[in-house]
Design a protein around this motif. Sequence first.
Motif, PDB file in Angstrom:
ATOM      1  N   LYS A  70       0.914  -1.401  -0.053  1.00 25.98           N
ATOM      2  CA  LYS A  70      -0.271  -0.106   0.132  1.00 25.98           C
ATOM      3  C   LYS A  70       0.712   1.175  -0.106  1.00 25.98           C
ATOM      4  N   LYS A  71       1.813   1.193   0.725  1.00 28.76           N
ATOM      5  CA  LYS A  71       2.941   2.409   0.698  1.00 28.76           C
ATOM      6  C   LYS A  71       3.584   2.524  -0.581  1.00 28.76           C
ATOM      7  N   MET A  72       3.728   1.431  -0.983  1.00 28.30           N
ATOM      8  CA  MET A  72       4.617   1.522  -2.537  1.00 28.30           C
ATOM      9  C   MET A  72       3.807   1.579  -3.630  1.00 28.30           C
ATOM     10  N   ALA A  73       2.470   1.846  -3.506  1.00 27.11           N
ATOM     11  CA  ALA A  73       1.378   2.079  -4.582  1.00 27.11           C
ATOM     12  C   ALA A  73       1.776   3.260  -5.223  1.00 27.11           C
ATOM     13  N   GLY A  74       1.978   3.345  -6.548  1.00 26.87           N
ATOM     14  CA  GLY A  74       2.396   4.438  -7.540  1.00 26.87           C
ATOM     15  C   GLY A  74       3.868   4.741  -7.537  1.00 26.87           C
ATOM     16  N   LEU A  75       4.763   4.011  -6.756  1.00 27.37           N
ATOM     17  CA  LEU A  75       6.283   4.445  -6.612  1.00 27.37           C
ATOM     18  C   LEU A  75       6.709   4.152  -7.881  1.00 27.37           C
ATOM     19  N   SER A  76       7.793   5.493  -8.203  1.00 29.23           N
ATOM     20  CA  SER A  76       8.306   5.495  -9.534  1.00 29.23           C
ATOM     21  C   SER A  76       9.724   5.801  -9.141  1.00 29.23           C
ATOM     22  N   VAL A  77      10.782   4.987  -9.480  1.00 25.90           N
ATOM     23  CA  VAL A  77      12.232   5.164  -9.224  1.00 25.90           C
ATOM     24  C   VAL A  77      12.855   5.554 -10.509  1.00 25.90           C
ATOM     25  N   THR A  78      13.830   6.383 -10.365  1.00 30.55           N
ATOM     26  CA  THR A  78      14.676   6.773 -11.561  1.00 30.55           C
ATOM     27  C   THR A  78      16.110   6.250 -11.372  1.00 30.55           C
TER      28      THR A  78
END
Length: 184
Positions: A70-78
């Motif tokens: 839930k916390k990582m939902a939508g996480l985007s890393v570069t």
Amino acid sequence: MEIILLERIDRLGQMGDVVNVKNGYARNYLFPQHKALRKTADNMKLFESKRKEYEARNDMLKKQAEELAKKMAGLSVTIIRQAAETGQLYGSVTGRDICEAIADAGFKVERRQVKINEAFKVMGMFDVALALHPDVEQTVRVIIARSEAEAKKVKEKKTTKAKAEKAEAQKVEAPKAEAEAKAE
């Protein structure tokens, strides 16, 4: 070799199942990771006596994984890498690199939880699955670029493209809905 599974394992079985696996897989992976027991009369009794403990531990780990998802939902890393003008990377981006980028974003993920078939060798935006628990998966967007500015451009292009596709889909659906309303 027949073993008793202590947790759910993909493509093998559920907790408590007795399955037959290759000796090396059991000795080198399942036993050291405490994911299985050798099938003996004593181990069957031990498993049945501790079954509630194993289920409670598994439920606790699953809840922790769901909270993390839930916390990582939508996480985007570069991930910034050197690349040729054609977009080909000088090297590659592996599961270890993705794990480090997620750790930099403030989440603890092990390298074995990152599910990619092969290393990325081109720049772009990719969706990577994370197996946080055998029953819980989360998708993380990974952007591979030469610079932060280029990463923003890639991200904006993808969101603009997604919005355009959504608008196009609505344009196609609107005439169909009108035709259905007229037919009624």
